[in-house]
Each structure stands twice: as C-alpha cells, then as structure tokens.
Design an enzyme around this catalytic site. Sequence first.
Site, mmCIF file in Angstrom:
data_model
loop_
_atom_site.group_PDB
_atom_site.id
_atom_site.type_symbol
_atom_site.label_atom_id
_atom_site.label_comp_id
_atom_site.label_asym_id
_atom_site.label_seq_id
_atom_site.Cartn_x
_atom_site.Cartn_y
_atom_site.Cartn_z
ATOM 1 N N GLY A 188 0.743 0.517 -3.211
ATOM 2 C CA GLY A 188 2.059 0.786 -2.648
ATOM 3 C C GLY A 188 2.233 2.268 -2.379
ATOM 4 N N GLY A 193 -1.670 -2.470 -5.119
ATOM 5 C CA GLY A 193 -1.141 -3.386 -4.120
ATOM 6 C C GLY A 193 -2.192 -3.915 -3.175
ATOM 7 C CD GLU A 208 -1.676 -1.036 -10.783
ATOM 8 O OE1 GLU A 208 -1.646 -1.663 -9.712
ATOM 9 O OE2 GLU A 208 -2.654 -1.054 -11.554
ATOM 10 C CG ASP A 264 2.549 -3.947 -9.691
ATOM 11 O OD1 ASP A 264 1.464 -3.375 -9.487
ATOM 12 O OD2 ASP A 264 3.558 -3.746 -8.987
#
Length: 364
Positions: A65, A117, A143, A151
């Site tokens: 992201g 992502g 992350e 995630d």
Amino acid sequence: MSEHVLTSVKNHIGFITLDRPKALNSLSLDMVRAMTASLLQWREDEHIRAVFIQSSSEKALCAGGDIRFFYDVGTATPTGDSALLEDFFTEEYALNHLIHFYPKPYIALMNGVVMGGGMGIAQAGPDTSVRIVTERTKMAMPEVNIGLFPDVGGGYFLSRTPGQIGTYLGLSGEIIVAADALYAGLADVFVPTTEIPALMDFLSNSDATDWRKAIHDFASAFASKVDPAQSKLAAQRAEIDALFIGDSVPVITERLKASDSTFAQTTLATMAKRSPLLMSVTLEQLRRSASMSVSDCLRMERTMVRHCFKHGEVLEGVRALVVDKDNQPRWSPADLSEVTRDMVVEFFTPVWPKYAHPLRSLVG
C-alpha cells in the site's frame, strides 16, 4: 478508474497491468477501485475465462500500500482515524476477498518486488490461482518494520506455510526469493524472465480451456532451474521450527539468543529493529488465523488495522522509514519486556468507526 491500472482482453483473458513504476506499483485507493471494477465485470462475463495480473515494470509487481498516503492521512487527526483510511482498507480487503474467491483462474506474475499489499493481490484461492515467480522475485510481508502486522490476509496464508515458516516470516519481515516461495507454498511455478515473452505469446494464442493446467504445463520446462528443496528456507527449516514454536515472542527471542548459529543471531538482530508490540500482536494474529477462514481473517485484520492507527505505532514506523528517514523509530513500548497481554488483546477488540462504508459487512 485509475491511470495506474491498465486493462485489456485478449484470447478470453482479462489482463490487469499495474503501471505506477516510480512507486513500485504501491496501491492507491483509485488503483484498488479500478482493479475491483474490472474483476467484478469480468466475473460476470462468460467470454472471460481467466484473469492475468502483471506489472509494466520488471522491478515490482507491487510493493504494498501507499504508506506515505497512510502517514499523511493518519496524522491529520489526533486519533489517527480518517474516512480516507477507512475507505482504503475496507476496499483493499474487499478486493483481497474478491480475489481469493474468484471463480475463474487468477494468474499472478510475481516478478520483482512482491510485498505487503502486493501479496494480497497475488495470493488468490488455491483452487483458482496460479502464482508465478521468477529469478527477480523478492517476496516479503515486512509490516512489522513499520509498526504494522502482516495484513491483507497475511494471517491466513502465512499460518498455512509448512511448520513455523510463516511465524518466522511474519515476525522478521525477511525477504525470500523464488525457491523459498515455492518451498513455503507461497508460489506455484517458476518461469525465467527470459521466457516471459513466450509466456505472453502462449497466453495470447493458446486454445487451452484449462488455464491453470496450461500454465503449469508451460512452466514445467523450467522446473529444473529452481529446486525448492535446496532453498534457504528448506535448509533452515529445522532451526526455524525449533526456534519459532510457541505463543511468546520473548521466549522466541530467548531461544535465538541462546543459539550460536549465524541464522539465529542474524534473525535476532533483525527482530531487534521491529516493533515489540506489533511482533507480539503478529504472533497472536498468526496463532488465531491458523483455525480461521480467510473471510474471518480479513475481518479480524480490519479491526487490527484500526487499532494500529489509533495507537500510532504504524505512523511512527512510517515516519522513521519514509518521512524523516532516520531509521530510528521510537516504538511504544520500546522493549518486549514492557508488552503486556492486555496490550496485545486490545488489538483484537472490535472498533466501530464513525465512518460508514457499504462494504463493512464483508470485511468488518
């Protein structure tokens, strides 16, 4: 639609090309929406028999992201909440859900950097996906390095890797390559970059009716070029399983300290740079995810993301890595000994944001 997502249809295949090379195809909200719109349209189109996702650049499929966007939006309010953040993560997770349950073959060319992502848009459901790696593949769920957790369904696919490999990858954020990804079950086939033009020609002209089998057959010619059994993860497997078992990050770090192996000491040094709190949250996430469906994992992670921005750990991590670039994050707490069970459990407590979103029922 987004200027950074190019779509086309050829030979009954819908092609999605991510085209934001300067940002290594980091996902924006517009990109998420453009991908979602195309996938929904093609899902209902009987003339589309498969989907192929790739990058316009060899450097990356997707680096994750847009974390600078997260920082700018997250720091705009004292509590770290924002309608834009709510929209981004809700719609990104809905996209991950859509991909995982896509009813047609979903083929991801994981060339170059595939992180965060990027893994979320590549790790589709095992019954419909083909995940292609190359000698350029650099894969990670990093992350914890920015005060977040793995995630986009990371809890689901990491917890289903062999032994404790997912625990190691989640807590360390280490980068793996093609052979490792194949060994860990995070990729399906290997295709050298020199053969990508031939692959694209094959996709454009083959009369195959079973695209999953066709891709596997195409890649079988290159299987001998990469041996998962000779990967670093395979060589480290016994040590990883012994060191990363259990439900306590402090216990894991004590095991690492007690080992004189180069792997253990290198991993210990890496983990010392990560957020103590989010490593602990990540371990709890992985243990819970092992018995959960992918849908429930995404719902749980949606709650966890809200807590990350509310707490501020991710904002501090992005500040240190991307904004000020001092690489000196001031983690809170600063040491594993200060992380309590209550702090960890709090990240899994439902939070109901003030911003409504039509997809909330899907991903929490």
